[in-house]
Design a protein around this motif. Structure first.
Motif, short mmCIF file in Angstrom:
data_model
loop_
_atom_site.label_atom_id
_atom_site.label_comp_id
_atom_site.label_asym_id
_atom_site.label_seq_id
_atom_site.Cartn_x
_atom_site.Cartn_y
_atom_site.Cartn_z
N ARG A 102 3.76 -9.69 -13.27
CA ARG A 102 4.34 -8.36 -13.70
C ARG A 102 3.99 -7.20 -13.48
N LYS A 103 2.55 -7.57 -14.31
CA LYS A 103 1.83 -6.28 -14.49
C LYS A 103 1.25 -5.82 -12.88
N LEU A 104 1.16 -6.49 -11.58
CA LEU A 104 1.22 -5.89 -10.44
C LEU A 104 1.95 -5.76 -9.89
N ASP A 105 2.21 -4.67 -8.91
CA ASP A 105 3.51 -3.82 -7.70
C ASP A 105 3.11 -4.65 -6.77
N ARG A 106 4.09 -5.04 -5.90
CA ARG A 106 4.22 -6.28 -4.71
C ARG A 106 3.21 -5.26 -3.90
N CYS A 107 3.50 -4.32 -3.61
CA CYS A 107 2.05 -3.75 -2.75
C CYS A 107 0.45 -4.64 -3.28
N THR A 108 0.12 -4.27 -4.41
CA THR A 108 -1.37 -5.34 -4.81
C THR A 108 -0.61 -7.24 -4.44
N VAL A 109 -0.24 -7.75 -5.12
CA VAL A 109 0.16 -8.85 -4.64
C VAL A 109 0.11 -9.39 -2.91
N MET A 110 1.00 -8.16 -2.05
CA MET A 110 0.83 -8.53 -0.43
C MET A 110 -0.66 -8.29 -0.13
N GLN A 111 -1.30 -7.10 -1.16
CA GLN A 111 -2.99 -7.40 -0.54
C GLN A 111 -3.55 -8.66 -0.83
N HIS A 112 -3.02 -8.99 -1.83
CA HIS A 112 -3.92 -10.39 -2.62
C HIS A 112 -3.28 -11.40 -1.57
N LEU A 113 -2.18 -11.68 -1.26
CA LEU A 113 -1.84 -12.48 -0.09
C LEU A 113 -2.30 -12.93 1.75
N GLY A 114 -2.86 -11.26 1.62
CA GLY A 114 -3.77 -10.81 2.23
C GLY A 114 -4.85 -11.52 2.89
N VAL A 115 -5.90 -11.59 1.74
CA VAL A 115 -6.29 -11.99 1.65
C VAL A 115 -7.18 -13.15 1.73
N LEU A 116 -5.97 -14.18 0.81
CA LEU A 116 -5.43 -15.50 1.18
C LEU A 116 -5.37 -15.56 3.16
N GLU A 117 -4.51 -14.94 3.34
CA GLU A 117 -4.22 -15.69 4.81
C GLU A 117 -4.96 -15.32 5.44
N LYS A 118 -5.78 -14.26 5.76
CA LYS A 118 -7.10 -14.23 6.23
C LYS A 118 -7.84 -15.10 5.78
N ALA A 119 -8.33 -16.03 4.64
CA ALA A 119 -9.19 -16.70 4.21
C ALA A 119 -8.62 -17.94 5.49
N GLY A 120 -7.44 -17.68 5.82
CA GLY A 120 -6.86 -19.55 6.33
C GLY A 120 -6.33 -20.57 4.81
N LEU A 121 -6.27 -19.59 3.72
CA LEU A 121 -5.74 -20.89 2.74
C LEU A 121 -3.60 -20.00 2.33
N VAL A 122 -2.94 -19.74 3.07
CA VAL A 122 -1.82 -19.73 3.12
C VAL A 122 -1.43 -19.22 4.13
N ILE A 123 0.23 -19.72 4.68
CA ILE A 123 -0.08 -19.75 6.11
C ILE A 123 1.92 -19.14 5.61
N THR A 124 1.96 -18.50 6.71
CA THR A 124 3.51 -17.55 6.25
C THR A 124 3.92 -17.93 7.22
N GLN A 125 5.31 -17.60 6.90
CA GLN A 125 6.36 -18.49 7.97
C GLN A 125 8.02 -16.56 7.57
N LYS A 126 8.23 -16.50 8.00
CA LYS A 126 9.37 -15.25 8.08
C LYS A 126 10.86 -16.53 8.67
#
Length: 104
Positions: A32-56
């Motif tokens: 709740r204290k983070l905006d969507r853009c910040t959360v997306m940046q964190h997800l991007g770091v995790l995705e780049k590290a191979g820890l998160v896989i995304t599927q649209k």
């Protein structure tokens, strides 16, 4: 991968998706204290590290945990050192127990 895991919020994201995938919106609503853009940046770091896989799927972006890189680190580093440490501690415990009972 270590840089990705260094941030507590990223570790919290991984905890959120450990048992089941979550949409990006669900993850954002948790922080709740983070905006969507910040959360997306964190997800991007995790995705780049191979820890998160995304599927649209339709309008939603699903985030899945990829535990393989963590398992590889565990197998390569942690398990080897932990096994040795546990062996040393087991020997110490046995030695102490024997000295307490006078069986040296």
């Amino acid at each position: 991968m270590f840089k990705a895991l260094a941030d507590s919020r990223r570790r919290e994201i991984l905890d959120l998706i450990r048992d089941e995938p979550k949409t990006t919106g669900e993850i954002c609503s948790h922080f709740r204290k983070l905006d969507r853009c910040t959360v997306m940046q964190h997800l991007g770091v995790l995705e780049k590290a191979g820890l998160v896989i995304t599927q649209k799927k339709g309008r939603f972006r699903w985030n899945y945990l990829n535990a393989v890189p963590m398992r590889e680190i565990y197998d390569r580093w942690i398990n080897k050192y932990a096994t040795h440490s546990v062996d040393v501690l087991t020997k110490l415990k046995n030695d102490l127990e024997q000295s307490e009972t006078g069986q040296a």
